[in-house]
Design a protein around this motif. Structure first.
Motif, PDB file in Angstrom:
ATOM      1  N   SER A   1       0.827  -1.210   0.000  1.00  0.00           N
ATOM      2  CA  SER A   1       0.000   0.000   0.000  1.00  0.00           C
ATOM      3  C   SER A   1       0.859   1.257   0.000  1.00  0.00           C
ATOM      4  O   SER A   1       0.646   2.176  -0.804  1.00  0.00           O
ATOM      5  CB  SER A   1      -0.926  -0.004   1.222  1.00  0.00           C
ATOM      6  OG  SER A   1      -1.743  -1.154   1.222  1.00  0.00           O
TER       7      SER A   1
ATOM      8  N   LEU B   1       1.676   4.131  -3.213  1.00  0.00           N
ATOM      9  CA  LEU B   1       1.426   5.557  -3.021  1.00  0.00           C
ATOM     10  C   LEU B   1       2.700   6.376  -3.216  1.00  0.00           C
ATOM     11  O   LEU B   1       2.682   7.444  -3.840  1.00  0.00           O
ATOM     12  CB  LEU B   1       0.854   5.789  -1.623  1.00  0.00           C
ATOM     13  CG  LEU B   1      -0.544   5.226  -1.356  1.00  0.00           C
ATOM     14  CD1 LEU B   1      -0.920   5.404   0.110  1.00  0.00           C
ATOM     15  CD2 LEU B   1      -1.578   5.873  -2.257  1.00  0.00           C
TER      16      LEU B   1
ATOM     17  N   ASP C   1       3.640   6.826  -6.901  1.00  0.00           N
ATOM     18  CA  ASP C   1       2.862   7.844  -7.602  1.00  0.00           C
ATOM     19  C   ASP C   1       3.331   9.249  -7.267  1.00  0.00           C
ATOM     20  O   ASP C   1       2.944  10.206  -7.948  1.00  0.00           O
ATOM     21  CB  ASP C   1       1.376   7.710  -7.250  1.00  0.00           C
ATOM     22  CG  ASP C   1       0.711   6.543  -7.972  1.00  0.00           C
ATOM     23  OD1 ASP C   1       1.177   6.182  -9.068  1.00  0.00           O
ATOM     24  OD2 ASP C   1      -0.260   5.980  -7.419  1.00  0.00           O
TER      25      ASP C   1
ATOM     26  N   ARG D   1      -6.718  11.200  -5.281  1.00  0.00           N
ATOM     27  CA  ARG D   1      -5.599  10.278  -5.294  1.00  0.00           C
ATOM     28  C   ARG D   1      -5.838   9.226  -4.225  1.00  0.00           C
ATOM     29  O   ARG D   1      -6.657   9.392  -3.327  1.00  0.00           O
ATOM     30  CB  ARG D   1      -4.263  10.994  -5.030  1.00  0.00           C
ATOM     31  CG  ARG D   1      -3.718  11.763  -6.223  1.00  0.00           C
ATOM     32  CD  ARG D   1      -2.360  12.362  -5.904  1.00  0.00           C
ATOM     33  NE  ARG D   1      -1.812  13.060  -7.036  1.00  0.00           N
ATOM     34  CZ  ARG D   1      -1.044  12.505  -7.969  1.00  0.00           C
ATOM     35  NH1 ARG D   1      -0.761  11.216  -7.879  1.00  0.00           N
ATOM     36  NH2 ARG D   1      -0.561  13.208  -8.961  1.00  0.00           N
ATOM     37  N   GLY D   2      -5.086   8.151  -4.320  1.00  0.00           N
ATOM     38  CA  GLY D   2      -5.117   7.145  -3.284  1.00  0.00           C
ATOM     39  C   GLY D   2      -6.402   6.344  -3.264  1.00  0.00           C
ATOM     40  O   GLY D   2      -7.049   6.095  -4.278  1.00  0.00           O
TER      41      GLY D   2
ATOM     42  N   VAL E   1      -3.113   7.351 -10.487  1.00  0.00           N
ATOM     43  CA  VAL E   1      -3.345   6.429  -9.372  1.00  0.00           C
ATOM     44  C   VAL E   1      -2.967   4.993  -9.728  1.00  0.00           C
ATOM     45  O   VAL E   1      -3.353   4.062  -9.042  1.00  0.00           O
ATOM     46  CB  VAL E   1      -4.825   6.471  -8.911  1.00  0.00           C
ATOM     47  CG1 VAL E   1      -5.169   7.836  -8.348  1.00  0.00           C
ATOM     48  CG2 VAL E   1      -5.766   6.099 -10.050  1.00  0.00           C
TER      49      VAL E   1
ATOM     50  N   GLY F   1      -0.554   3.368  -7.153  1.00  0.00           N
ATOM     51  CA  GLY F   1      -1.290   3.303  -5.894  1.00  0.00           C
ATOM     52  C   GLY F   1      -2.410   2.280  -5.946  1.00  0.00           C
ATOM     53  O   GLY F   1      -2.624   1.519  -4.996  1.00  0.00           O
TER      54      GLY F   1
ATOM     55  N   TRP G   1      -2.622  -0.923  -3.550  1.00  0.00           N
ATOM     56  CA  TRP G   1      -3.730  -1.216  -2.634  1.00  0.00           C
ATOM     57  C   TRP G   1      -4.297  -2.606  -2.885  1.00  0.00           C
ATOM     58  O   TRP G   1      -4.638  -3.327  -1.936  1.00  0.00           O
ATOM     59  CB  TRP G   1      -4.834  -0.164  -2.780  1.00  0.00           C
ATOM     60  CG  TRP G   1      -4.601   1.076  -1.969  1.00  0.00           C
ATOM     61  CD1 TRP G   1      -4.256   2.313  -2.434  1.00  0.00           C
ATOM     62  CD2 TRP G   1      -4.682   1.192  -0.548  1.00  0.00           C
ATOM     63  NE1 TRP G   1      -4.116   3.190  -1.391  1.00  0.00           N
ATOM     64  CE2 TRP G   1      -4.378   2.540  -0.220  1.00  0.00           C
ATOM     65  CE3 TRP G   1      -4.988   0.314   0.477  1.00  0.00           C
ATOM     66  CZ2 TRP G   1      -4.368   3.011   1.090  1.00  0.00           C
ATOM     67  CZ3 TRP G   1      -4.983   0.779   1.787  1.00  0.00           C
ATOM     68  CH2 TRP G   1      -4.684   2.109   2.077  1.00  0.00           C
TER      69      TRP G   1
END
Length: 477
Positions: free
Chosen positions: A76, A80, A83, A281-282, A414, A417, A421
């Motif tokens: 995770s 992030l 990115d 984002r995220g 994204v 990311g 995730w």
């Protein structure tokens, strides 16, 4: 009428497979193989420590799971970070982190120390895997992107086979063989230097940061590289150079279509992805309404594939040992079963551009489910090896297809990311699986263990049907 010129990403998509593509693929693949070697080694270390340190199922389960706790967090955070600071930088740092921690694990004198170091190893490993696949995906021409990412994932089989050979020849050879094996795992720390200096940064990332001169230089580096396979199409060149000053005129909207792509194109599906990222984002971005279905599908596949794969292969040498085989014979069987991963990857690499991502992934997951059930009912050594080889073939082919499809589900802002995730959520299952195996084994022996894995593969196949089909299409920006 003003003529338009292709964007940098369109120019990359029009290229043949060049020597720079090969360099990126092999350079990333070596890092991938070193990851696999580290993950694979712990299964052999567990089998050795069960004898040498007289550890029970609880301690062994913790050793098998703690690395995946780190991988869940690392996947995770790594996505992030990639990115924000770049794919290549995160790739290099993660290699350094887990390489040093693996080498230090060789000096562990207690279960507690080993657990702490394995957690740090997991942080590095979890961060690196989705970042490497994203970097390769963003440079690969659209018509062969899936195939190249599957080939990248095939390096996992090389690393796991190396781990199996180290387990067979090193771990089982002497009382401290497991220490020497972990010491070999420090090699990635040295390889990080090459990654940082030798591999290019993603063009899409550079453009998103306004670093257009660097992005232009990276594209030209690939355009000026010689094709690996010279054909009638590539002999005359396939790229269109920009103006001499490196500036691009306003180009047409990206169609993303390749001449050999699918006729239905999935074009209508690409629009929501482009609309989902602005301003977000995220985690919020990947669960936006336009991306919600594909994120759900990805998380299902990642979770249940992780559970079945790591539950089976982390415990395989120990389970074979518990079934009555001696340490050397159980490691030998594992070497044979591991070797079957390579043709699985090769088949998936071929089919992913012929059938498409979704049917290839779903088919291999169904095949893995059938192989798991065969393993559950296997009653002889030959049946165990046959079922294990089929499980390796289908499970690792599924992994190759999954790593190919994951970056394609998200726009550039994204992408790493989103991939991180999905991988991080999947790692929760890889934490639970080693803990669940002893409980399942006590409740119903190997039959229940591998029947549960078969059911997990079936659920993952259902999740694959929720994914968008992106064969032959440009990545969304």
């Amino acid at each position: 009428m003003r003529t338009t010129r292709p964007t940098r990403n369109e120019r990359l998509d029009r290229l043949p497979f060049t020597r720079e593509h090969r360099r990126l693929l092999v350079g990333s693949g070596v890092g991938w193989a070193l990851d696999a070697m580290d993950v694979g080694l712990i299964s052999f270390v567990m089998a050795a420590l069960a004898v040498q340190w007289e550890l029970g199922d609880t301690e062994l389960s913790l050793i098998g799971s703690i690395g995946f706790v780190g991988m869940a967090l690392g996947a995770s955070l790594g996505g992030l970070l990639a990115d924000r600071v770049g794919r290549r930088n995160v790739f290099a740092v993660t290699l350094l982190v887990y390489g040093l921690a693996t080498g230090a694990s060789a000096l562990a004198t207690s279960v507690g120390a080993l657990l702490a170091l394995r957690f740090v190893v997991g942080l590095g490993l979890g961060s690196e895997l989705p970042v490497a696949s994203t970097l390769v995906s963003e440079y690969a021409p659209a018509r062969i992107r899936g195939r190249l990412v599957v080939i990248l994932e095939a390096f996992w089989a090389v690393g796991w086979l190396a781990a199996a050979l180290i387990g067979y020849f090193v771990v089982s050879d002497t009382a401290n063989g497991w220490r020497w094996a972990l010491a070999l795992g420090a090699v990635p720390a040295l390889y990080a230097i090459y990654v940082r200096r030798g591999l290019p940064e993603s063009v899409r990332f550079l453009e998103s940061q306004g670093r257009h001169a660097e992005a232009e230089a990276a594209v030209r580096r690939f355009e000026e590289s010689a094709p690996v396979f010279v054909t009638a199409r590539t002999a005359g060149g396939t790229s269109v150079a920009p103006p001499a000053d490196g500036r691009e005129e306003d180009g047409p909207e990206e169609d993303g279509r390749e001449e050999d792509g699918p006729e239905d194109g999935g074009r209508a599906d690409s629009a929501p992805a482009r609309e989902a990222a602005p301003g977000r984002r995220g985690l919020l971005a990947i669960w936006a309404p336009a991306l919600r279905t594909r994120t759900t599908g990805l998380w299902l596949v990642w979770f249940f594939l992780n559970f079945a794969y790591y539950g089976a292969f982390t415990w395989l040498p120990t389970l074979l040992l518990a079934s009555g085989l001696d340490l050397v014979r159980s490691f030998g069987y594992t070497v044979i079963i591991t070797a079957a991963q390579l043709p699985g990857y090769a088949t998936a690499a071929y089919l992913i551009e012929r059938w498409g991502r979704r049917p290839t992934l779903a088919s291999f997951l169904v095949g893995a489910a059938a192989a798991s059930y065969l393993f559950a009912v296997a009653g002889t050594p030959s049946a165990v090896i046959t079922a294990g080889c089929l499980l390796s073939f289908f499970a690792l082919g599924a992994w190759g297809a999954l790593y190919a499809v994951t970056p394609e589900m998200y726009p550039t802002a994204v992408r790493a990311g989103g991939a991180g995730w999905a991988a991080g959520f999947g790692r929760i299952a890889s934490i639970l699986a080693p803990l669940a195996v002893p409980l399942l084994n006590r409740a119903g022996d190997l039959w229940l263990v591998f029947t549960a894995f078969a059911a997990s593969f079936v659920v993952a196949a259902g999740g694959a049907l929720l994914l968008a089909e992106r064969r032959g299409l440009a990545l969304d920006d």
